[in-house]
Design a protein around this motif. Structure first.
Motif, PDB file in Angstrom:
ATOM      1  N   GLY A 175       0.819  -1.217   0.000  1.00  0.00           N
ATOM      2  CA  GLY A 175       0.000   0.000   0.000  1.00  0.00           C
ATOM      3  C   GLY A 175       0.849   1.262   0.000  1.00  0.00           C
ATOM      4  N   ASP A 176       1.920   1.278   0.807  1.00  0.00           N
ATOM      5  CA  ASP A 176       2.808   2.451   0.841  1.00  0.00           C
ATOM      6  C   ASP A 176       3.539   2.627  -0.481  1.00  0.00           C
ATOM      7  N   LEU A 177       3.942   1.516  -1.093  1.00  0.00           N
ATOM      8  CA  LEU A 177       4.648   1.599  -2.373  1.00  0.00           C
ATOM      9  C   LEU A 177       3.728   2.139  -3.468  1.00  0.00           C
ATOM     10  N   GLU A 178       2.466   1.698  -3.467  1.00  0.00           N
ATOM     11  CA  GLU A 178       1.513   2.212  -4.455  1.00  0.00           C
ATOM     12  C   GLU A 178       1.267   3.703  -4.240  1.00  0.00           C
ATOM     13  N   GLN A 179       1.166   4.128  -2.985  1.00  0.00           N
ATOM     14  CA  GLN A 179       0.968   5.549  -2.705  1.00  0.00           C
ATOM     15  C   GLN A 179       2.196   6.357  -3.145  1.00  0.00           C
ATOM     16  N   ASN A 180       3.395   5.831  -2.882  1.00  0.00           N
ATOM     17  CA  ASN A 180       4.611   6.532  -3.311  1.00  0.00           C
ATOM     18  C   ASN A 180       4.640   6.710  -4.826  1.00  0.00           C
ATOM     19  N   GLU A 181       4.283   5.652  -5.549  1.00  0.00           N
ATOM     20  CA  GLU A 181       4.290   5.751  -7.016  1.00  0.00           C
ATOM     21  C   GLU A 181       3.289   6.796  -7.491  1.00  0.00           C
ATOM     22  N   ALA A 182       2.097   6.833  -6.859  1.00  0.00           N
ATOM     23  CA  ALA A 182       1.088   7.823  -7.250  1.00  0.00           C
ATOM     24  C   ALA A 182       1.568   9.244  -6.946  1.00  0.00           C
ATOM     25  N   LEU A 183       2.202   9.445  -5.794  1.00  0.00           N
ATOM     26  CA  LEU A 183       2.679  10.783  -5.425  1.00  0.00           C
ATOM     27  C   LEU A 183       3.815  11.241  -6.330  1.00  0.00           C
ATOM     28  N   LEU A 184       4.730  10.329  -6.658  1.00  0.00           N
ATOM     29  CA  LEU A 184       5.837  10.690  -7.554  1.00  0.00           C
ATOM     30  C   LEU A 184       5.320  10.993  -8.961  1.00  0.00           C
ATOM     31  N   ALA A 185       4.345  10.220  -9.421  1.00  0.00           N
ATOM     32  CA  ALA A 185       3.757  10.499 -10.733  1.00  0.00           C
ATOM     33  C   ALA A 185       3.052  11.848 -10.727  1.00  0.00           C
ATOM     34  N   ARG A 186       2.352  12.147  -9.650  1.00  0.00           N
ATOM     35  CA  ARG A 186       1.672  13.444  -9.536  1.00  0.00           C
ATOM     36  C   ARG A 186       2.668  14.589  -9.511  1.00  0.00           C
ATOM     37  N   LEU A 187       3.776  14.397  -8.792  1.00  0.00           N
ATOM     38  CA  LEU A 187       4.824  15.417  -8.752  1.00  0.00           C
ATOM     39  C   LEU A 187       5.406  15.633 -10.149  1.00  0.00           C
ATOM     40  N   ASP A 188       5.650  14.565 -10.874  1.00  0.00           N
ATOM     41  CA  ASP A 188       6.164  14.663 -12.243  1.00  0.00           C
ATOM     42  C   ASP A 188       5.155  15.357 -13.146  1.00  0.00           C
ATOM     43  N   LEU A 189       3.862  15.048 -12.973  1.00  0.00           N
ATOM     44  CA  LEU A 189       2.819  15.688 -13.775  1.00  0.00           C
ATOM     45  C   LEU A 189       2.796  17.194 -13.538  1.00  0.00           C
ATOM     46  N   ARG A 190       2.915  17.626 -12.290  1.00  0.00           N
ATOM     47  CA  ARG A 190       2.883  19.059 -11.986  1.00  0.00           C
ATOM     48  C   ARG A 190       4.066  19.788 -12.634  1.00  0.00           C
ATOM     49  N   PHE A 191       5.233  19.195 -12.614  1.00  0.00           N
ATOM     50  CA  PHE A 191       6.380  19.856 -13.225  1.00  0.00           C
ATOM     51  C   PHE A 191       6.298  19.790 -14.750  1.00  0.00           C
ATOM     52  N   ALA A 192       5.693  18.738 -15.294  1.00  0.00           N
ATOM     53  CA  ALA A 192       5.465  18.700 -16.743  1.00  0.00           C
ATOM     54  C   ALA A 192       4.513  19.817 -17.148  1.00  0.00           C
ATOM     55  N   ALA A 193       3.452  20.038 -16.353  1.00  0.00           N
ATOM     56  CA  ALA A 193       2.518  21.133 -16.628  1.00  0.00           C
ATOM     57  C   ALA A 193       3.215  22.486 -16.506  1.00  0.00           C
ATOM     58  N   ALA A 194       4.129  22.602 -15.549  1.00  0.00           N
ATOM     59  CA  ALA A 194       4.865  23.860 -15.394  1.00  0.00           C
ATOM     60  C   ALA A 194       5.757  24.128 -16.606  1.00  0.00           C
ATOM     61  N   ARG A 195       6.403  23.091 -17.120  1.00  0.00           N
ATOM     62  CA  ARG A 195       7.255  23.269 -18.309  1.00  0.00           C
ATOM     63  C   ARG A 195       6.405  23.649 -19.527  1.00  0.00           C
ATOM     64  N   LEU A 196       5.260  22.995 -19.678  1.00  0.00           N
ATOM     65  CA  LEU A 196       4.382  23.310 -20.800  1.00  0.00           C
ATOM     66  C   LEU A 196       3.878  24.744 -20.690  1.00  0.00           C
ATOM     67  N   ALA A 197       3.505  25.160 -19.479  1.00  0.00           N
ATOM     68  CA  ALA A 197       3.020  26.523 -19.275  1.00  0.00           C
ATOM     69  C   ALA A 197       4.106  27.549 -19.579  1.00  0.00           C
ATOM     70  N   GLU A 198       5.355  27.207 -19.269  1.00  0.00           N
ATOM     71  CA  GLU A 198       6.458  28.118 -19.590  1.00  0.00           C
ATOM     72  C   GLU A 198       6.576  28.302 -21.104  1.00  0.00           C
ATOM     73  N   GLU A 199       6.349  27.247 -21.845  1.00  0.00           N
ATOM     74  CA  GLU A 199       6.510  27.317 -23.301  1.00  0.00           C
ATOM     75  C   GLU A 199       5.423  28.167 -23.944  1.00  0.00           C
ATOM     76  N   TYR A 200       4.171  28.038 -23.475  1.00  0.00           N
ATOM     77  CA  TYR A 200       3.118  28.844 -24.103  1.00  0.00           C
ATOM     78  C   TYR A 200       2.705  30.042 -23.248  1.00  0.00           C
ATOM     79  N   ASP A 201       3.585  30.411 -22.289  1.00  0.00           N
ATOM     80  CA  ASP A 201       3.342  31.600 -21.457  1.00  0.00           C
ATOM     81  C   ASP A 201       1.990  31.492 -20.772  1.00  0.00           C
ATOM     82  N   GLY A 202       1.776  30.360 -20.097  1.00  0.00           N
ATOM     83  CA  GLY A 202       0.498  30.076 -19.462  1.00  0.00           C
ATOM     84  C   GLY A 202       0.242  30.935 -18.239  1.00  0.00           C
ATOM     85  N   TYR A 203      -1.013  31.043 -17.902  1.00  0.00           N
ATOM     86  CA  TYR A 203      -1.456  31.868 -16.771  1.00  0.00           C
ATOM     87  C   TYR A 203      -2.670  31.185 -16.143  1.00  0.00           C
ATOM     88  N   VAL A 204      -2.770  31.274 -14.826  1.00  0.00           N
ATOM     89  CA  VAL A 204      -3.928  30.729 -14.123  1.00  0.00           C
ATOM     90  C   VAL A 204      -4.957  31.846 -13.970  1.00  0.00           C
TER      91      VAL A 204
END
Length: 789
Positions: A262-291
């Motif tokens: 259970g802890d290993l599955e949670q770790n994988e989900a959290l690391l994937a989520r962390l990677d997703l957030r930084f991928a979104a940040a890189r994409l936003a940098e490229e198209y000058d994104g704004y919230v």
């Protein structure tokens, strides 16, 4: 979020997900980005956007080490059954992931503790017991180490020793001159897990032993000499023990992984989520994104918005210049927005942008728009975009649109956004327009908001006449009639089919005939719409110029303000330096005069003391220009001086000015003191002064002669710095007059002035003692100081 199954496909949301996945660095992150979907809970949307914003702020400072995060789903599933055994390589993947967890937790230590990313990393379970056991048991290539268990270490140690002894035996035999001619080569081989030597076939039987194999040519026999039989037998026994011990260790490690699944599955989900957030940040940098600002009222106000897929180059990179920015707007007073204009003018792109940008925000992604944008998170989105024709279902283009419209009418309700492309086409224009108008009225009654594109003139007229419905036109160049891919609100657009046909190269004679068949009235209507669009563009251009000039004026004003602040700071710095120099000069001169007073050659008589006091006054007068001067305060263009009589507005009384300190004025009223702001005072005209005020000296400590020296100094109401200057001068005069005792009246107040006076007296060697006056003489409001030589 409530959406139809084909909505994501119609709005090409999956293409955005592919761009996002290409910017993730781990396999779990790429998988999560590929399967990203809009979030239904508004709070989760805000949370995701907050995490992406923090990740974007961290891009320049270093990103978390996520490249080695591996997919563990299959491994964890294989370990689920009791008695299952994972391979060493699979266990190594678990260990690599746990090492990444530890590095991410260390990386997060430099983040603000209250931030979302720090909290995300704090949720990662380090699982130190499992990590340490895997690190002790597995090598970098996924092999079991000797340290995995004491038994395995003993077995492998004996194996190494035994292999060495067997090789030594065989090497001695190979080098024996008596039989060296029997061997094909002096090399030791392994056959069936046993050490053998290559014997020439012609010497079969010459050396006793077992033949295990022969070469393909039959010229070489692989012989196990009888000297090596016992060693090889023990070797096989140890190898079996090694395999049993390795399986036992792998079984233990698998059980440990199962325990922490259970802890290993949670770790994988959290690391994937962390990677997703930084991928979104890189994409936003490229198209000058704004919230955009998320608002409760149903409004869409996206300034300078771009369709993200229009910026994509061949290498999946993004270029801002490939997409023209346009304002996407639907204010709360507008329930339906009708966009019209020429073909290839950008109507469908604008319509898709309304939906796609909403989906992106719902999925926790910044969008390509400008600061100041606002967006309501609609809970449902339904679209009718593209050709709904289906031969298998016997649906024509028009019937396909009608079937989709029926589904939307059944599902749409409050907090719903509906997008309709080319509504009412595919049938008679009059009937198509009537059907669409009726459907829009039903949607309005249901509380939905709708954006549609159309060429139907009746829909444009209906939009202009109906409350809650607004026209909008895609902008075209008034000279070249080329589309500019921007939207003008408040006016309908001309379809300009003839202009589009001309631009796309249809024959001139065909176009002339089409104009003849069209007649003058429709052409006049198109020309009117073009004129309205042209006027709107001129007004927009004028407004843009005004805004630019206003911004330039603001920047100029800001620059002037900063220059004035710098000049004031420089002036203050120079003034403070001059004051410090002057005060230093005053202090040095005063110390010299004190030494002069104590010099033995100074006469002790009254005549000498008077002369010395006169010298001190002369020196002070010479130094007065170096002291900071208090300017006369101006009131309505007139100066107010100490001793002048003024009227106090709030109290309706006449008072005497006793002291001026900046904008504060100390007054005497009927023997009492009070403070008022300068703006509350009005001088008399002509000026009036208190009796004898112009003849009285302002400084209390200026004696007429030592014989008439007063024993009391009044400092009430003065600032500490100014009071200490007067006390210093008063003390000098008292010493020159040989006064045994003085009194300093400082009042009670906050006690700051009393503390400063007593601290100063304590530092003077000529003060032998000081104490508060008797209670009947003023108590703590007065300090008595005794003076000595």
């Amino acid at each position: 979020m409530k959406i139809a199954t084909n909505t994501l496909e119609r709005l090409e949301f999956d293409a955005v997900c592919r761009l996002l996945a290409a910017r993730a660095v781990s396999e779990p992150g790429r998988l999560l980005a590929t399967n990203l979907r809009p979030l239904a809970d508004d709070e989760l949307v805000v949370l995701a956007l907050t995490e992406v914003t923090e990740a974007r702020d961290q891009l320049a400072n270093g990103t978390p080490p996520l490249a080695e995060v591996l997919l563990l789903n299959g491994i964890l599933e294989n370990s689920a059954a009791q008695g299952s055994v994972l391979s060493a390589l699979q266990l190594q993947d678990v260990g690599v992931t746990l090492a990444t967890v530890a590095r991410c937790r260390r990386w997060a230590e430099s983040l603000p503790a209250e931030g979302r990313l720090a909290r995300l990393c704090d949720q990662l379970a380090p699982l130190e017991l499992l990590a340490n056991r895997l690190g002790k048991s597995l090598g970098s290539r996924g092999e079991l180490l000797d340290t995995a268990s004491p038994e395995l270490g003993d077995i492998r140690r004996e194996l190494r020793q035994l292999k060495g002894r067997i090789k030594q035996q065989l090497e001695r035999l190979l080098l024996d001159d008596r039989v060296s001619e029997c061997f094909q080569e002096q090399l030791i081989r392994v056959r069936n897990g046993r050490y053998v030597i290559p014997l020439k076939a012609d010497y079969r039987g010459r050396i006793k032993g077992l033949i295990h194999d022969e070469s393909a040519s039959g010229q070489t026999l692989y012989l196990e000499p009888e000297q090596a039989l016992a060693g090889n037998n023990r070797l096989q026994q140890l190898l079996q023990e090694e395999r049993r011990e390795e399986r036992r260790i792998l079984l233990q490690l698998t059980d440990l992984v199962r325990q922490f699944r259970g802890d290993l599955e949670q770790n994988e989900a959290l690391l994937a989520r962390l990677d997703l957030r930084f991928a979104a940040a890189r994409l936003a940098e490229e198209y000058d994104g704004y919230v955009p600002e998320l608002v409760a009222e149903p409004v869409i106000d996206l300034r300078s918005a771009r369709h993200p897929l229009l910026m994509v180059t061949g290498s999946d990179r993004l270029e801002l210049t490939r997409a023209v920015p346009s304002d996407l707007r639907m204010l709360p007073t507008t329930r339906t927005l009708v966009i019209s204009g020429p073909n290839t003018g950008g109507k469908s792109v604008a319509l898709k942008s309304f939906g796609l940008l909403l989906l992106m925000v719902r999925a926790g992604l910044p969008i390509p728009c400008a600061e100041g944008s606002r967006l309501h998170l609609f809970a449902a989105l339904f679209v009718d975009i593209g050709d709904q024709q289906s031969i298998a279902e016997q649906l024509s283009t028009f019937s396909g649109h009608l079937q989709r419209l029926r589904q939307i009418l059944e599902l749409a309700g409050p907090n719903t956004l509906v997008l309709l492309d080319e509504a009412g086409t595919g049938t008679d224009p009059a009937e198509g327009a009537a059907l669409v108008m009726a459907a829009l009225e039903v949607l309005q009654q249901a509380g939905a908001h709708t954006v549609l594109t159309t060429h139907l003139g009746r829909l444009k007229t209906w939009a202009a006449e109906t409350e809650g419905v607004e026209n909008a036109a895609v902008e075209i160049d008034p000279e070249t009639l080329q589309p500019k891919y921007r939207i003008n609100y408040g006016i309908p657009g001309a379809s300009s089919a003839m202009t589009t046909a001309q631009r796309l190269g249809l024959p001139r004679r065909l176009l002339e005939r089409a104009h003849q068949l069209l007649g003058e009235q429709p052409q006049q209507g198109n020309e009117l719409l073009l004129s309205l669009n042209r006027r709107q563009q001129e007004l927009d251009h004028l407004q843009q110029q005004v805004e630019q000039e206003r911004e330039a004026a603001r920047q100029l004003w800001q620059m002037r303000r900063e220059q004035l602040q710098k000049l004031q700071q420089q002036k203050t710095r120079i003034y403070q330096q001059a004051v410090q120099q002057a005060e230093g000069l005053i202090a040095d001169t005063t110390r010299q005069l004190r030494r002069l007073r104590r010099a033995p050659e100074v006469e002790a008589g009254a005549k000498g003391q008077v002369a010395l006091a006169a010298q001190l006054d002369d020196v002070r007068q010479q130094l007065d220009p170096f002291r900071p001067q208090v300017k006369k305060q101006q009131h309505n263009g007139r100066s107010i001086e100490v001793g002048e009589l003024v009227q106090v507005f709030p109290l309706g009384v006449t008072a005497e000015v006793a002291r001026i300190q900046g904008a504060d004025v100390e007054l005497r009223v009927n023997g009492k003191r009070m403070r008022q702001q300068l703006g509350q005072l009005e001088p008399f005209s002509p000026r009036r002064f208190a009796a004898g005020s112009r003849k009285k000296p302002v400084a209390v400590s200026q004696p007429a002669a030592p014989a008439a020296q007063q024993m009391r100094l009044v400092l009430v109401g003065q600032r500490v710095e100014q009071a200490l200057q007067q006390l210093e001068r008063f003390l000098d005069d008292a010493l020159l007059a040989s006064l045994p005792q003085i009194e300093i009246v400082h009042g009670s107040g906050s006690g700051a002035l009393r503390q400063a006076v007593r601290k100063y007296l304590a530092a003077q060697s000529v003060v032998t003692a000081f104490y508060a006056a008797a209670a009947e003489n003023g108590g703590e409001k007065i300090t008595v100081a005794e003076l000595g030589d």
